[in-house]
Design an enzyme around this catalytic site. Structure first.
Site, mmCIF file in Angstrom:
data_model
loop_
_atom_site.group_PDB
_atom_site.id
_atom_site.type_symbol
_atom_site.label_atom_id
_atom_site.label_comp_id
_atom_site.label_asym_id
_atom_site.label_seq_id
_atom_site.Cartn_x
_atom_site.Cartn_y
_atom_site.Cartn_z
ATOM 1 N N ARG A 15 1.490 3.203 16.348
ATOM 2 C CA ARG A 15 1.347 3.953 15.093
ATOM 3 C C ARG A 15 -0.102 4.394 14.892
ATOM 4 O O ARG A 15 -0.434 5.552 15.069
ATOM 5 C CB ARG A 15 1.842 3.099 13.906
ATOM 6 C CG ARG A 15 2.083 3.882 12.612
ATOM 7 C CD ARG A 15 0.839 4.235 11.829
ATOM 8 N NE ARG A 15 0.120 3.071 11.332
ATOM 9 C CZ ARG A 15 -1.049 3.158 10.684
ATOM 10 N NH1 ARG A 15 -1.625 4.343 10.495
ATOM 11 N NH2 ARG A 15 -1.671 2.072 10.253
ATOM 12 N N ASP A 16 -0.955 3.471 14.569
ATOM 13 C CA ASP A 16 -2.349 3.819 14.286
ATOM 14 C C ASP A 16 -3.042 4.341 15.536
ATOM 15 O O ASP A 16 -3.945 5.176 15.458
ATOM 16 C CB ASP A 16 -3.075 2.587 13.738
ATOM 17 C CG ASP A 16 -4.406 2.923 13.107
ATOM 18 O OD1 ASP A 16 -4.630 4.090 12.750
ATOM 19 O OD2 ASP A 16 -5.243 2.008 12.952
ATOM 20 N N HIS A 205 -8.734 -5.643 10.068
ATOM 21 C CA HIS A 205 -8.500 -4.464 10.907
ATOM 22 C C HIS A 205 -9.857 -3.832 11.205
ATOM 23 O O HIS A 205 -10.485 -3.253 10.318
ATOM 24 C CB HIS A 205 -7.595 -3.489 10.144
ATOM 25 C CG HIS A 205 -7.238 -2.250 10.898
ATOM 26 N ND1 HIS A 205 -5.929 -1.924 11.203
ATOM 27 C CD2 HIS A 205 -7.994 -1.236 11.395
ATOM 28 C CE1 HIS A 205 -5.900 -0.778 11.850
ATOM 29 N NE2 HIS A 205 -7.142 -0.336 11.980
ATOM 30 N N HIS A 207 -12.427 -1.312 13.601
ATOM 31 C CA HIS A 207 -12.628 -0.238 14.563
ATOM 32 C C HIS A 207 -13.886 -0.540 15.365
ATOM 33 O O HIS A 207 -14.788 -1.224 14.899
ATOM 34 C CB HIS A 207 -12.745 1.100 13.847
ATOM 35 C CG HIS A 207 -11.439 1.607 13.322
ATOM 36 N ND1 HIS A 207 -10.931 2.852 13.633
ATOM 37 C CD2 HIS A 207 -10.516 1.031 12.515
ATOM 38 C CE1 HIS A 207 -9.764 3.020 13.044
ATOM 39 N NE2 HIS A 207 -9.489 1.933 12.359
ATOM 40 N N CYS A 238 -8.996 7.340 12.797
ATOM 41 C CA CYS A 238 -8.407 7.762 11.525
ATOM 42 C C CYS A 238 -8.612 9.259 11.377
ATOM 43 O O CYS A 238 -9.747 9.727 11.372
ATOM 44 C CB CYS A 238 -9.031 7.027 10.346
ATOM 45 S SG CYS A 238 -8.375 7.553 8.748
ATOM 46 N N ASN A 247 -9.529 1.762 17.595
ATOM 47 C CA ASN A 247 -9.402 0.409 17.070
ATOM 48 C C ASN A 247 -9.913 -0.607 18.086
ATOM 49 O O ASN A 247 -10.167 -0.295 19.245
ATOM 50 C CB ASN A 247 -7.921 0.116 16.788
ATOM 51 C CG ASN A 247 -7.374 0.969 15.683
ATOM 52 O OD1 ASN A 247 -7.654 0.754 14.519
ATOM 53 N ND2 ASN A 247 -6.562 1.958 16.052
#
Length: 300
Positions: A15-16, A205, A207, A238, A247
């Site tokens: 997803r991300d 979370h 990055h 993002c 990430n």
């Protein structure tokens, strides 16, 4: 120094990781990637987003991905609004992620609303989802720094997390959206959040924009965090945050934790095999240290 015996990794690559790709990864490849990741041992995974194909075309096949790969207890899907929530529930989703930034400037760039306006729209959806027995994960963007406003006060992040906790969310995923946090900031913020919201399930979370993701994860471990988002191959970023590179690479995170004697339940060889499925279809080199070492070993 007291560290946990085990840590839960929430895999967010499908997803991300893929939402920011310039290439559309074929649906069949996504499903093969996701299924291979499940086999590697992950118990929770963000597999897709029910978002507007106009704004995030990489996720236009969300329903088909759910149909093939979503039959797993730990499946999570992102839902930005009522339309997305309805589509996710229609697909059989039992756990959804909603998102909001601490920074009003970030929210305005992302969804054309201030943080207060975004909360006004989001809270009724959270309450409705909880009434239906749906697990709700709230992703907190710009918890440390914002590309438009700069440093974010920890008190502002805490205040937003408290409102969401009071609304009934099951988990908070607190993000260093542009990868600017330092280990000191990470330890400080998560110590504060754990103290003030001790009953809330919480994930970190990070990055890796400035190559500090692993150091920040270590600092968060020391603050009591035992759940971490990570993306296979270091995929991601993002689309609404300039400067946000990939990430934290799941394989590097897992390797570090295993070397520290912390169990993740993830098989590194199977994880690397999953990454090999998607690598030919993405637009940039997957340069995580562990994955590159694995490829060199395989080719020798």
């Amino acid at each position: 120094m007291e560290l946990p015996q085990s840590v839960e990794i929430i895999e967010v690559g499908p997803r991300d990781g893929l939402q920011n790709e310039s290439n559309f990864v074929p649906t069949q490849v996504k499903n093969e990637f996701i299924i291979a990741l499940w086999r590697a041992g992950f118990k929770e995974m963000e597999i897709t987003s029910f978002v507007s194909p106009k704004w995030v075309p990489q996720m236009k096949d969300a329903a088909e991905v759910m149909r093939v790969s979503g039959d797993h207890q730990g499946t999570i899907v992102l839902t930005p609004n009522k339309r997305g929530i309805d589509a996710a529930l229609a697909s059989g989703a039992k756990a959804v992620a909603v998102f909001i930034g601490v920074s009003s400037s970030f929210n305005q760039k992302n969804i054309n609303k201030t943080t207060e306006e975004a909360l006004d729209g989001l809270l009724p959806h959270i309450r409705s989802l909880k009434e239906d027995g749906i697990f709700v994960r709230a992703c907190i963007s710009t918890a440390f720094h914002c590309p438009y406003e700069g440093e974010i006060a920890p008190a502002d992040t805490l205040a937003l997390c408290r409102v969401l906790s009071d609304a009934g969310v099951d988990e908070l995923s607190v993000a260093d959206t542009i990868g600017k946090a330092t280990p000191k900031e990470s330890f400080s913020l998560f110590t504060l959040l754990k103290k003030e919201l001790p009953e809330v399930l919480m994930a970190a979370h990070f990055h890796d924009t400035r190559k500090m993701a692993l150091a920040n994860i270590y600092a968060s471990l020391c603050a009591g965090i035992t759940r971490f988002d990570a993306s296979a191959g270091g995929l991601g970023g993002c689309p609404f945050a300039p400067g946000a590179s990939g990430n934290a690479a799941t394989e590097d995170v897992v390797y570090m934790l295993h070397r520290m004697g912390i169990d993740t339940g993830v098989d590194l060889n199977l994880l690397n095999e999953a990454i090999r499925i998607v690598e030919p279809h993405v637009s940039r080199e997957l340069d995580s240290w562990y994955y590159q070492s694995y490829k060199e070993e395989q080719s020798s």
